[in-house]
Design a protein around this motif. Structure first.
Motif, mmCIF file in Angstrom:
data_model
loop_
_atom_site.group_PDB
_atom_site.id
_atom_site.type_symbol
_atom_site.label_atom_id
_atom_site.label_comp_id
_atom_site.label_asym_id
_atom_site.label_seq_id
_atom_site.Cartn_x
_atom_site.Cartn_y
_atom_site.Cartn_z
ATOM 1 N N PRO A 198 0.799 -1.135 0.088
ATOM 2 C CA PRO A 198 -0.010 -0.319 -0.091
ATOM 3 C C PRO A 198 0.721 1.322 0.025
ATOM 4 C CG PRO A 198 -0.944 -1.503 1.402
ATOM 5 C CD PRO A 198 0.351 -2.089 1.149
ATOM 6 N N ASP A 199 2.055 1.203 0.852
ATOM 7 C CA ASP A 199 2.541 2.577 0.806
ATOM 8 C C ASP A 199 3.769 2.872 0.104
ATOM 9 O OD1 ASP A 199 3.942 0.944 2.378
ATOM 10 O OD2 ASP A 199 4.112 2.125 4.171
ATOM 11 N N GLY A 200 4.017 1.809 -1.006
ATOM 12 C CA GLY A 200 5.175 1.755 -1.706
ATOM 13 C C GLY A 200 6.704 1.377 -0.936
ATOM 14 N N ARG A 201 6.555 1.024 0.242
ATOM 15 C CA ARG A 201 7.824 0.833 1.002
ATOM 16 C C ARG A 201 7.927 -0.542 1.431
ATOM 17 N NH1 ARG A 201 7.922 3.292 6.489
ATOM 18 N NH2 ARG A 201 9.395 4.722 5.345
ATOM 19 N N GLN A 202 9.132 -1.049 1.452
ATOM 20 C CA GLN A 202 9.449 -2.443 2.164
ATOM 21 C C GLN A 202 10.587 -2.292 2.777
ATOM 22 O OE1 GLN A 202 8.769 -5.441 -1.142
ATOM 23 N NE2 GLN A 202 7.584 -6.295 0.265
ATOM 24 N N ARG A 203 10.923 -3.205 3.883
ATOM 25 C CA ARG A 203 12.283 -3.205 4.768
ATOM 26 C C ARG A 203 13.060 -3.943 3.584
ATOM 27 N NH1 ARG A 203 12.185 -3.193 10.431
ATOM 28 N NH2 ARG A 203 14.443 -3.799 10.135
ATOM 29 N N TYR A 204 14.350 -3.729 3.514
ATOM 30 C CA TYR A 204 15.264 -4.238 2.808
ATOM 31 C C TYR A 204 15.352 -5.886 2.693
ATOM 32 C CZ TYR A 204 18.443 -0.690 0.856
ATOM 33 O OH TYR A 204 18.856 0.589 0.124
ATOM 34 N N THR A 252 9.787 6.085 -5.684
ATOM 35 C CA THR A 252 9.513 7.393 -5.678
ATOM 36 C C THR A 252 8.289 7.648 -6.916
ATOM 37 O OG1 THR A 252 11.115 7.562 -7.631
ATOM 38 C CG2 THR A 252 11.802 8.215 -5.316
ATOM 39 N N ASP A 253 8.351 8.920 -6.969
ATOM 40 C CA ASP A 253 7.123 9.373 -8.098
ATOM 41 C C ASP A 253 7.755 8.901 -9.246
ATOM 42 O OD1 ASP A 253 5.199 10.465 -6.416
ATOM 43 O OD2 ASP A 253 5.810 12.304 -6.485
ATOM 44 N N ALA A 254 9.055 9.152 -9.742
ATOM 45 C CA ALA A 254 9.839 8.725 -11.031
ATOM 46 C C ALA A 254 9.496 7.155 -11.053
ATOM 47 C CB ALA A 254 11.116 9.095 -10.955
ATOM 48 N N GLY A 255 9.826 6.371 -9.956
ATOM 49 C CA GLY A 255 9.579 4.929 -10.073
ATOM 50 C C GLY A 255 8.140 4.508 -10.487
ATOM 51 N N ARG A 256 7.109 5.301 -9.845
ATOM 52 C CA ARG A 256 5.876 4.697 -10.250
ATOM 53 C C ARG A 256 5.842 4.949 -11.701
ATOM 54 N NH1 ARG A 256 2.813 3.271 -6.011
ATOM 55 N NH2 ARG A 256 3.329 3.879 -3.969
ATOM 56 N N MET A 257 5.954 6.236 -12.213
ATOM 57 C CA MET A 257 5.994 6.762 -13.515
ATOM 58 C C MET A 257 6.540 5.567 -14.580
ATOM 59 S SD MET A 257 5.799 10.868 -13.545
ATOM 60 C CE MET A 257 7.434 10.920 -14.581
ATOM 61 N N ALA A 258 7.866 4.973 -14.105
ATOM 62 C CA ALA A 258 8.557 4.089 -14.908
ATOM 63 C C ALA A 258 7.875 2.840 -14.734
ATOM 64 C CB ALA A 258 9.810 4.052 -14.497
ATOM 65 N N ILE A 259 7.269 2.250 -13.846
ATOM 66 C CA ILE A 259 6.573 1.143 -13.653
ATOM 67 C C ILE A 259 5.162 1.241 -14.666
ATOM 68 C CG2 ILE A 259 5.531 1.234 -11.504
ATOM 69 C CD1 ILE A 259 7.021 -2.004 -12.635
ATOM 70 N N GLU A 260 4.659 2.109 -14.363
ATOM 71 C CA GLU A 260 3.291 2.405 -15.096
ATOM 72 C C GLU A 260 3.120 2.605 -16.537
ATOM 73 O OE1 GLU A 260 1.636 6.069 -12.973
ATOM 74 O OE2 GLU A 260 1.242 4.994 -11.251
ATOM 75 N N ALA A 261 4.426 2.991 -16.943
ATOM 76 C CA ALA A 261 4.858 2.996 -18.540
ATOM 77 C C ALA A 261 5.368 1.754 -19.055
ATOM 78 C CB ALA A 261 5.917 4.214 -18.745
ATOM 79 N N ALA A 262 6.131 0.776 -18.099
ATOM 80 C CA ALA A 262 6.834 -0.205 -18.375
ATOM 81 C C ALA A 262 5.430 -1.522 -18.423
ATOM 82 C CB ALA A 262 7.935 -0.888 -17.670
ATOM 83 N N ALA A 263 4.852 -1.332 -17.479
ATOM 84 C CA ALA A 263 3.702 -2.561 -17.104
ATOM 85 C C ALA A 263 3.026 -2.976 -18.256
ATOM 86 C CB ALA A 263 3.022 -2.175 -15.812
ATOM 87 N N ALA A 281 17.595 0.491 14.107
ATOM 88 C CA ALA A 281 18.790 1.396 13.694
ATOM 89 C C ALA A 281 19.722 0.719 12.612
ATOM 90 C CB ALA A 281 19.691 1.902 14.745
ATOM 91 N N ARG A 282 19.486 -0.729 12.630
ATOM 92 C CA ARG A 282 20.328 -1.427 11.614
ATOM 93 C C ARG A 282 19.242 -1.607 10.482
ATOM 94 N NH1 ARG A 282 21.391 -6.528 14.511
ATOM 95 N NH2 ARG A 282 19.266 -6.248 15.228
ATOM 96 N N GLY A 283 18.177 -1.420 10.484
ATOM 97 C CA GLY A 283 17.240 -1.643 9.418
ATOM 98 C C GLY A 283 16.861 -0.456 8.486
ATOM 99 N N ALA A 284 16.630 -0.733 7.449
ATOM 100 C CA ALA A 284 16.015 0.549 6.305
ATOM 101 C C ALA A 284 14.996 -0.003 5.353
ATOM 102 C CB ALA A 284 17.552 0.812 5.535
ATOM 103 N N PHE A 285 14.447 0.951 4.925
ATOM 104 C CA PHE A 285 13.302 0.714 3.933
ATOM 105 C C PHE A 285 13.718 1.095 2.656
ATOM 106 C CE2 PHE A 285 10.769 1.514 8.032
ATOM 107 C CZ PHE A 285 10.059 0.235 7.764
ATOM 108 N N VAL A 286 13.159 0.369 1.624
ATOM 109 C CA VAL A 286 13.134 0.859 0.235
ATOM 110 C C VAL A 286 11.893 1.465 -0.092
ATOM 111 C CG1 VAL A 286 13.799 0.132 -2.267
ATOM 112 C CG2 VAL A 286 14.811 -1.012 -0.371
ATOM 113 N N VAL A 287 11.869 2.598 -0.738
ATOM 114 C CA VAL A 287 10.646 3.296 -1.079
ATOM 115 C C VAL A 287 10.694 3.447 -2.271
ATOM 116 C CG1 VAL A 287 8.937 5.049 -0.339
ATOM 117 C CG2 VAL A 287 10.432 3.951 1.243
#
Length: 155
Positions: free
Chosen positions: A55-61, A105-116, A97-103
């Motif tokens: 839903p929020d376009g983010r996942q833990r690494y 971006t708007d550019a990523g959304r545009m790229a996947i929407e164009a490629a799909a 503190a050791r964890g991170a998310f991959v999120v």
């Protein structure tokens, strides 16, 4: 090493090699089409698909790496390259503190929407148009069963 090897029968070997050849040829063709038409690699596409599936376009690494079956170093390097192109960003995890998310971006959304749409049409043209609905259901059943077994016993 006292266990006896359960060699493949001729029928098993043919089925296995046919499956591997299908996977390699189809994956290679889809990857080349994706790259030439959208400038996204198959790996980029896989990351973006996983991020758009939440839903929020983010996942833990670690969760994204697990979903893609990638090693930690491959994940880190690839996400850094995608971030450099503006497709994703890295966010620190306030709870860990050791964890991170991959999120995405708007550019990523545009790229996947164009490629799909291009990708879906290629999947239809190269694969779905050549199997019957019954074969497709059988393939899904087989795939689900094997994946469930792999998920039960992660290496």
């Amino acid at each position: 090493m006292d266990e006896e090897v359960r060699w493949l029968t001729a029928e098993e070997q043919h089925a296995w090699r046919s499956f591997v050849r299908l996977h390699e040829r189809l994956g290679g063709r889809l990857s080349r089409m994706l790259q030439s038409e959208s400038k996204l690699s198959a790996a980029d596409f896989g990351v973006l698909v996983n991020l758009t599936d939440v839903p929020d376009g983010r996942q833990r690494y670690q969760d994204l790496a697990r979903a893609l079956e990638w090693e930690k170093s491959r994940m880190s390097h690839h996400i850094a390259r995608m971030a450099g192109r503006g497709l994703v960003i890295r966010e620190e995890c306030p709870e860990d503190a050791r964890g991170a998310f991959v999120v995405i971006t708007d550019a990523g959304r545009m790229a996947i929407e164009a490629a799909a749409p291009l990708h879906v049409e290629a999947v239809r043209e190269l694969f779905l148009d050549h199997v019957t609905p019954a074969e497709l259901r059988t393939l899904a059943d087989i795939s689900d069963r094997v994946v469930a077994k792999l998920d039960d016993d992660p290496a």
